[in-house]
Design a protein around this motif. Sequence first.
Motif, PDB file in Angstrom:
ATOM      1  N   GLU A   1      -9.945  31.507  54.142  1.00 43.39           N
ATOM      2  CA  GLU A   1     -10.468  32.650  53.397  1.00 43.39           C
ATOM      3  C   GLU A   1      -9.661  32.900  52.121  1.00 43.39           C
ATOM      4  O   GLU A   1     -10.229  33.188  51.066  1.00 43.39           O
ATOM      5  N   VAL A   2      -8.347  32.789  52.218  1.00 44.92           N
ATOM      6  CA  VAL A   2      -7.483  32.984  51.055  1.00 44.92           C
ATOM      7  C   VAL A   2      -7.768  31.906  50.005  1.00 44.92           C
ATOM      8  O   VAL A   2      -7.882  32.203  48.812  1.00 44.92           O
ATOM      9  N   ALA A   3      -7.917  30.662  50.445  1.00 49.01           N
ATOM     10  CA  ALA A   3      -8.198  29.562  49.525  1.00 49.01           C
ATOM     11  C   ALA A   3      -9.554  29.756  48.841  1.00 49.01           C
ATOM     12  O   ALA A   3      -9.690  29.533  47.635  1.00 49.01           O
ATOM     13  N   LYS A   4     -10.552  30.192  49.603  1.00 53.47           N
ATOM     14  CA  LYS A   4     -11.882  30.426  49.039  1.00 53.47           C
ATOM     15  C   LYS A   4     -11.837  31.546  47.996  1.00 53.47           C
ATOM     16  O   LYS A   4     -12.422  31.423  46.916  1.00 53.47           O
ATOM     17  N   ALA A   5     -11.140  32.619  48.306  1.00 52.16           N
ATOM     18  CA  ALA A   5     -11.019  33.743  47.367  1.00 52.16           C
ATOM     19  C   ALA A   5     -10.304  33.293  46.090  1.00 52.16           C
ATOM     20  O   ALA A   5     -10.707  33.670  44.981  1.00 52.16           O
ATOM     21  N   GLU A   6      -9.272  32.488  46.217  1.00 52.89           N
ATOM     22  CA  GLU A   6      -8.541  31.981  45.053  1.00 52.89           C
ATOM     23  C   GLU A   6      -9.441  31.088  44.210  1.00 52.89           C
ATOM     24  O   GLU A   6      -9.458  31.180  42.984  1.00 52.89           O
ATOM     25  N   PHE A   7     -10.212  30.236  44.856  1.00 52.68           N
ATOM     26  CA  PHE A   7     -11.142  29.366  44.147  1.00 52.68           C
ATOM     27  C   PHE A   7     -12.151  30.200  43.359  1.00 52.68           C
ATOM     28  O   PHE A   7     -12.420  29.920  42.183  1.00 52.68           O
ATOM     29  N   GLU A   8     -12.714  31.221  43.992  1.00 45.68           N
ATOM     30  CA  GLU A   8     -13.702  32.070  43.329  1.00 45.68           C
ATOM     31  C   GLU A   8     -13.088  32.811  42.141  1.00 45.68           C
ATOM     32  O   GLU A   8     -13.722  32.933  41.085  1.00 45.68           O
ATOM     33  N   ARG A   9     -11.855  33.292  42.286  1.00 45.10           N
ATOM     34  CA  ARG A   9     -11.172  33.950  41.159  1.00 45.10           C
ATOM     35  C   ARG A   9     -10.989  32.977  39.994  1.00 45.10           C
ATOM     36  O   ARG A   9     -11.206  33.332  38.837  1.00 45.10           O
ATOM     37  N   ASN A  10     -10.598  31.752  40.316  1.00 50.32           N
ATOM     38  CA  ASN A  10     -10.409  30.746  39.270  1.00 50.32           C
ATOM     39  C   ASN A  10     -11.724  30.402  38.586  1.00 50.32           C
ATOM     40  O   ASN A  10     -11.766  30.235  37.362  1.00 50.32           O
ATOM     41  N   GLN A  11     -12.803  30.312  39.353  1.00 48.29           N
ATOM     42  CA  GLN A  11     -14.112  30.031  38.768  1.00 48.29           C
ATOM     43  C   GLN A  11     -14.530  31.144  37.812  1.00 48.29           C
ATOM     44  O   GLN A  11     -15.014  30.874  36.718  1.00 48.29           O
ATOM     45  N   GLN A  12     -14.332  32.390  38.220  1.00 47.38           N
ATOM     46  CA  GLN A  12     -14.689  33.525  37.370  1.00 47.38           C
ATOM     47  C   GLN A  12     -13.861  33.517  36.092  1.00 47.38           C
ATOM     48  O   GLN A  12     -14.382  33.761  35.001  1.00 47.38           O
ATOM     49  N   ARG A  13     -12.586  33.200  36.210  1.00 44.31           N
ATOM     50  CA  ARG A  13     -11.715  33.156  35.043  1.00 44.31           C
ATOM     51  C   ARG A  13     -12.187  32.079  34.077  1.00 44.31           C
ATOM     52  O   ARG A  13     -12.279  32.297  32.865  1.00 44.31           O
ATOM     53  N   LEU A  14     -12.542  30.908  34.599  1.00 40.84           N
ATOM     54  CA  LEU A  14     -13.020  29.816  33.746  1.00 40.84           C
ATOM     55  C   LEU A  14     -14.322  30.194  33.050  1.00 40.84           C
ATOM     56  O   LEU A  14     -14.530  29.885  31.878  1.00 40.84           O
ATOM     57  N   GLU A  15     -15.214  30.859  33.774  1.00 39.62           N
ATOM     58  CA  GLU A  15     -16.481  31.289  33.189  1.00 39.62           C
ATOM     59  C   GLU A  15     -16.250  32.297  32.068  1.00 39.62           C
ATOM     60  O   GLU A  15     -16.900  32.228  31.028  1.00 39.62           O
ATOM     61  N   LEU A  16     -15.316  33.223  32.276  1.00 44.61           N
ATOM     62  CA  LEU A  16     -15.014  34.211  31.239  1.00 44.61           C
ATOM     63  C   LEU A  16     -14.404  33.559  30.015  1.00 44.61           C
ATOM     64  O   LEU A  16     -14.602  34.031  28.887  1.00 44.61           O
ATOM     65  N   GLU A  17     -13.665  32.491  30.216  1.00 48.51           N
ATOM     66  CA  GLU A  17     -13.040  31.780  29.098  1.00 48.51           C
ATOM     67  C   GLU A  17     -14.012  30.792  28.444  1.00 48.51           C
ATOM     68  O   GLU A  17     -13.662  30.174  27.448  1.00 48.51           O
ATOM     69  N   GLY A  18     -15.204  30.652  29.015  1.00 48.19           N
ATOM     70  CA  GLY A  18     -16.195  29.751  28.441  1.00 48.19           C
ATOM     71  C   GLY A  18     -15.991  28.288  28.780  1.00 48.19           C
ATOM     72  O   GLY A  18     -16.552  27.415  28.142  1.00 48.19           O
ATOM     73  N   VAL A  19     -15.199  28.028  29.797  1.00 48.70           N
ATOM     74  CA  VAL A  19     -14.912  26.649  30.175  1.00 48.70           C
ATOM     75  C   VAL A  19     -15.965  26.116  31.132  1.00 48.70           C
ATOM     76  O   VAL A  19     -16.305  24.960  31.127  1.00 48.70           O
ATOM     77  N   GLY A  20     -16.488  26.983  31.999  1.00 47.83           N
ATOM     78  CA  GLY A  20     -17.414  26.552  33.052  1.00 47.83           C
ATOM     79  C   GLY A  20     -18.778  26.620  32.656  1.00 47.83           C
ATOM     80  O   GLY A  20     -19.796  26.437  32.616  1.00 47.83           O
TER      81      GLY A  20
END
Length: 58
Positions: free
Chosen positions: A39-58
């Motif tokens: 669960e912790v790993a999944k939450a971290e992955f989702e946070r990283n995905q959101q950060r990348l999307e906000l930065e325009g990388v994803g």
Amino acid sequence: MSNSLEDHKECGRCNRKLKDAKSRERGFGRVCFKKHREEVAKAEFERNQQRLELEGVG
């Protein structure tokens, strides 16, 4: 028994009684600890995905 500053008597996820010293130190039984880590790993992955999307990388 361990020398940990805090030993838990019940699992932090399912509230069952913890039977061995390692589980009491972690605060989770063996199965619940595995689920907790997933669960912790999944939450971290989702946070990283959101950060990348906000930065325009994803």
